[in-house]
Design a protein around this motif. Structure first.
Motif, short mmCIF file in Angstrom:
data_model
loop_
_atom_site.label_atom_id
_atom_site.label_comp_id
_atom_site.label_asym_id
_atom_site.label_seq_id
_atom_site.Cartn_x
_atom_site.Cartn_y
_atom_site.Cartn_z
N PHE A 291 31.67 31.25 51.40
CA PHE A 291 31.61 30.55 50.12
C PHE A 291 32.70 31.06 49.18
N TRP A 292 32.85 32.37 49.11
CA TRP A 292 33.82 32.91 48.16
C TRP A 292 35.26 32.71 48.64
N LEU A 293 35.50 32.73 49.92
CA LEU A 293 36.84 32.42 50.40
C LEU A 293 37.25 31.00 50.03
N ASP A 294 36.25 30.11 49.91
CA ASP A 294 36.53 28.72 49.52
C ASP A 294 36.63 28.52 48.01
N THR A 295 36.05 29.41 47.22
CA THR A 295 35.90 29.11 45.79
C THR A 295 36.57 30.10 44.84
N LEU A 296 37.09 31.22 45.33
CA LEU A 296 37.76 32.14 44.41
C LEU A 296 38.94 31.44 43.74
N HIS A 297 39.13 31.77 42.47
CA HIS A 297 40.10 31.07 41.62
C HIS A 297 41.26 32.00 41.31
N THR A 298 42.47 31.46 41.28
CA THR A 298 43.64 32.27 40.93
C THR A 298 43.79 32.32 39.41
N ASP A 299 43.74 33.53 38.88
CA ASP A 299 43.91 33.73 37.44
C ASP A 299 45.39 33.53 37.09
N PRO A 300 45.70 32.55 36.23
CA PRO A 300 47.12 32.31 35.94
C PRO A 300 47.79 33.44 35.18
N ARG A 301 47.01 34.34 34.62
CA ARG A 301 47.60 35.43 33.83
C ARG A 301 48.25 36.48 34.71
N ASP A 302 47.62 36.79 35.87
CA ASP A 302 48.18 37.86 36.70
C ASP A 302 48.19 37.51 38.19
N GLY A 303 47.74 36.33 38.55
CA GLY A 303 47.77 35.91 39.93
C GLY A 303 46.66 36.47 40.81
N SER A 304 45.74 37.22 40.23
CA SER A 304 44.64 37.80 41.02
C SER A 304 43.58 36.74 41.29
#
Length: 820
Positions: A526-539
């Motif tokens: 589930f998390w591999l499908d839904t983690l979001h890229t933070d535009p501030r630092d790319g994490s």
């Protein structure tokens, strides 16, 4: 005005072997529960009870008057599936009882039921919230709930089954020598009093081996047993029939049609039995046995959650109990209970108290006296007793009130909150040597996968499974619309964290492969499908995320990141251990390389609760969720800058809070190796968050604080989450001299420790497996270099030394003695 009764104390000493985790049996169809056996005895039926010389260890809750309040005074007995609260009245006895699968809501509910999933698709709704958080960093809970929440339908609530009532027409107006007690060592509740020259005594117990609750009441003069038995149920539409000494109460819950039944058989030795109307009358008997079986047609089978009508199984259980007889049921119960309860023994310098338990609690001063230590030791043991009583194979797991509930509308539905509460219920299971209690938890989590897949697909368009803030026995894995507690998809990761930790205690690779890894793998998907890229630092961050149960929504809240980091890390470790899923392991590794771990130190030295430095030094909220990495996680080690920051955060939050919050803080301070502050939190819980019957209160009653406190005491004495067995890592100064036996450490190790003047003097480590065993010995008075290790034959054992840590290549079945 309550009447005062005179009484004398009683108890018994827990002793016995330690054992390792056993494999679970499947529970199949739930709903049949258990059997109540009550015997009323004359001298011809000798009571099985300890003598006065065997009962002086303080492992008994006792009172000198009957209970009036269910919540604060009744005494609980249970066998996992069924529980009862004993009141101990003289003119009338009330046994309020529960069957853990009796729930409203779910499929068939008149409200409708959708598992908390969106009824209509909401394309782009989550992405809209994510975009807002990317731009604005925060959003109010109300605004997010408006877009992502859903009115709760058909969630339901845990139900009381009803009451068994015994009316005694010849009861004395002024009884003497009254005593009501709960003996933790045998798991037996007793009531006794005198009516002139006649002594009356009752006892009640719950037997897991026979699936029964059993008891008996007696008098020391023949022909003294007379009563009227009747039942009460709050559920509309039930029927009661009586014939040939058997009372049957049967019905279906109006909300969802769940069928339930109880049968009570009355058997008398001497005297007479009269059946009529909706009651049974016993007159002038010497001995009377009451048998009560109860069950429902609930089954843990998605999507219907229904099995067969309970009637046949109720009757069969009743007949089998009659055949076995009371003496066998009692003997098997005591053997079963003591095999678990007696594994752990704690001596912190307490003496058996000479005052009632409610007085012991009222007089508690914080640990300075032997009476204080007696209460602390009793409270620790009580948590283990309650877990044994409310979680055994063949039943649902312990809920917010264990198995006990007297209401049709209990607080928080007496449900399964999974943003800490269900998990906390099982914190003491492994450390205090009660692995047999974890089967219901394992199977409940596994059963959430099917509805959780539906929620993942319906709401997130993702693979894997999830569950949010709270759930029920009917697979509620979605959301509701209470703004500050509706969103917590990380809950599945926390639930699996506990499963993996159980594996670390046993190192049972079959359990890892068959039970733990499938659940972890799917939660990770589930998390591999839904983690979001933070535009501030790319994490990679969880978005939206919410730190329970306060503040604004944000991206990458500390608890969210810590849980997901732990989940992906341990899933990768499990896959490597099993040699499985090479491609999936690569995906996990890639995600972990980009994942924000959620651990950062803020501007005033605190561990940040959010990715942004928003923490308020004046905030004293009960949730300290951002310290998950300290406990129950294992990512923060004492003495590191992160540990110092965690201490700053804990200090700022203060020592207040609800009962479960204080229990969590015991564990936090123990993990920071600050025994005195951990003890301060234990004292806070006893003085301000504990009821006279020693149930934890939020308020109101919520049992997770009992379990959390028991786990916290174990953490004060033995830790192993950092792959080293730490002896007395957080021993408080109030427990200067003492011993503990039977605690468990990860790696299949059972630990006994003795100490004096605040330092360990001797430890025995009993190993269940071959392999490396690391022991921290720097706390011994003579220093690490002077510590000696011998095996069970007394021969010296060679150990590699790394500073204050010894490394031994252990052999399964060996006992290693460490002395300093």
């Amino acid at each position: 005005m309550r009447r005062s009764f005179r009484s004398t104390p009683r108890g018994s000493i827990p002793t016995g072997p330690t054992t390792t985790r056993s494999r679970r049996a499947g529970w199949g169809v739930l709903g049949l529960s258990t059997l109540l056996i009550i015997g009323l005895a004359s001298p011809a039926m000798t009571l099985d009870r300890p003598s006065s010389t065997e009962v002086a260890d303080g492992m008994t809750l006792w009172y000198d008057e009957p209970a009036e309040s269910w919540e604060s005074e009744s005494l609980p007995i249970g066998n996992g599936a069924l529980g009862a609260a004993v009141f101990g009245g003289v003119a009338g006895e009330r046994l309020q009882f529960n069957e853990k699968s009796l729930w409203t809501g779910g499929p068939g509910s008149v409200q409708g039921y959708d598992h908390g999933d969106w009824v209509e698709p909401r394309p782009g709704a989550i992405e809209e919230v994510q975009a807002e958080l990317d731009a604005e960093l925060r959003a109010t809970p109300e605004s997010v709930a408006d877009r992502l929440g859903l009115p709760k339908r058909g969630f339901g609530a845990y139900q009381t089954f009803g009451d068994v009532l015994l009316d005694f027409p010849d009861a004395p107006a002024e009884p003497t020598d009254y005593r009501r007690e709960l003996d933790l060592t045998e798991a037996v509740a007793r009531v006794s009093y005198r009516d002139g020259e006649v002594r009356h005594e009752r006892e009640y117990l719950a037997s897991h081996p026979h699936g029964v609750i059993a008891g008996r009441l007696g008098a020391d003069r023949p022909g003294s047993v007379s009563f009227i038995l009747r039942t009460e149920s709050p559920h509309a539409g039930h029927t009661v029939s009586v014939a040939d000494g058997r009372l049957t109460l049967r019905g279906a819950l109006p909300d969802n049609g769940l069928r339930y039944e109880t049968q009570i058989q009355v058997l008398a030795d001497g005297g007479s039995i009269t059946s009529g109307g909706d009651s049974i009358t016993v007159s002038g008997a010497d001995t009377v046995t009451l048998l009560l079986a109860a069950g429902t047609d609930y089954a843990d089978s998605y999507p219907d959650y229904r099995g067969v009508d309970p009637h046949g199984r109720v009757a069969e259980t009743l007949d089998q109990a009659v055949t076995a007889g009371f003496s066998t049921v009692r003997a098997d119960h005591v053997a079963d209970h003591t095999a678990l309860f007696d594994r752990v023994r704690l001596d912190i310098g307490q003496q058996p108290p000479t005052k009632t338990t409610d007085a012991l609690l009222a007089d508690y001063t914080g640990g300075a006296s032997t009476d204080d230590r007696a209460l602390e030791a009793l409270f620790f043991a009580y948590g283990r007793y309650l877990l044994i009583a409310s979680s055994r194979d063949g039943s649902l797991p312990a809920n917010l009130q264990g198995v006990w509930n007297d209401s049709t509308a209990p607080p928080w539905s007496s449900d399964y909150h999974v943003n800490i509460n269900l998990q906390m219920n099982y914190w003491p299971a492994m450390t205090t040597n009660l692995a047999e209690t974890t089967g219901p938890y394992d199977e409940f989590v596994d059963a959430l996968r099917a509805p959780g897949r539906r929620t993942a697909e319906t709401m997130h368009g993702a693979a894997g499974w999830l569950v949010n803030n709270e759930t029920n026995p009917f697979g509620f894995t979605g959301v509701h619309d209470w703004a500050t507690s509706f969103w917590f998809p990380e809950a599945a990761g926390w639930l699996t964290q506990q499963l993996y930790d159980q594996y670390l205690f046993t190192r049972d690779e079959a359990y890892l492969r068959d039970v733990v890894y499938p659940v972890m793998r799917e939660a990770s998907e589930f998390w591999l499908d839904t983690l979001h890229t933070d535009p501030r630092d790319g994490s990679l961050v969880v978005s939206p995320s919410y730190s329970p149960e306060q503040g604004d929504f944000s991206a990458g809240a500390a608890m969210s990141q810590q849980i997901v980091t732990h989940l992906l890390t341990t899933t990768l470790a499990a896959a490597e251990q099993l040699g499985e899923d090479e491609e999936f392991r690569a995906r996990l590794g890639a995600a972990l390389a980009e994942l924000d771990p959620g651990i950062r130190i803020g501007s005033w030295g605190q561990l940040q609760e959010w990715k942004e430095d928003w923490d308020d030094p004046g905030n004293d909220h009960r949730h300290v969720s951002h310290l998950f990495a300290l406990h129950p996680g294992a990512a923060i080690e004492p003495g590191t800058p992160e540990a110092v920051a965690a201490e700053v955060s804990l200090t700022a939050r203060g020592d207040g809070g609800t009962g479960w919050s204080k229990a969590w803080k015991i564990n936090f301070w123990a993990r920071l190796w600050d025994g005195d502050h951990a003890h301060t939190m234990l004292a806070e819980q006893l003085m301000h968050s504990t009821l006279p019957n020693l149930w934890d209160t939020h308020p109101p009653f919520q049992i997770d604080g009992n379990f959390g406190a028991t786990a916290g005491v174990a953490e004060m004495l033995v830790q192993s989450h950092l792959d080293v067995v730490e002896l007395l890592p957080a021993l408080p100064s109030a427990w200067d001299t003492g011993s503990v036996a039977g605690l468990r450490a990860r790696g299949d190790v059972t630990v006994d420790v003795e100490w004096a003047a605040g330092v360990p003097t001797r430890a025995e480590l009993h190993t269940g497996r071959d392999g490396p065993l690391r022991i921290a010995v720097g706390r011994f008075a003579a220093g690490a270099d002077a510590v000696a290790v011998t095996d069970s034959a007394g021969a010296a054992v060679e150990a590699d030394r790394d500073g204050a840590t010894l490394l031994i290549e252990a052999t399964a079945g060996e006992t290693y003695t460490v002395t300093g």
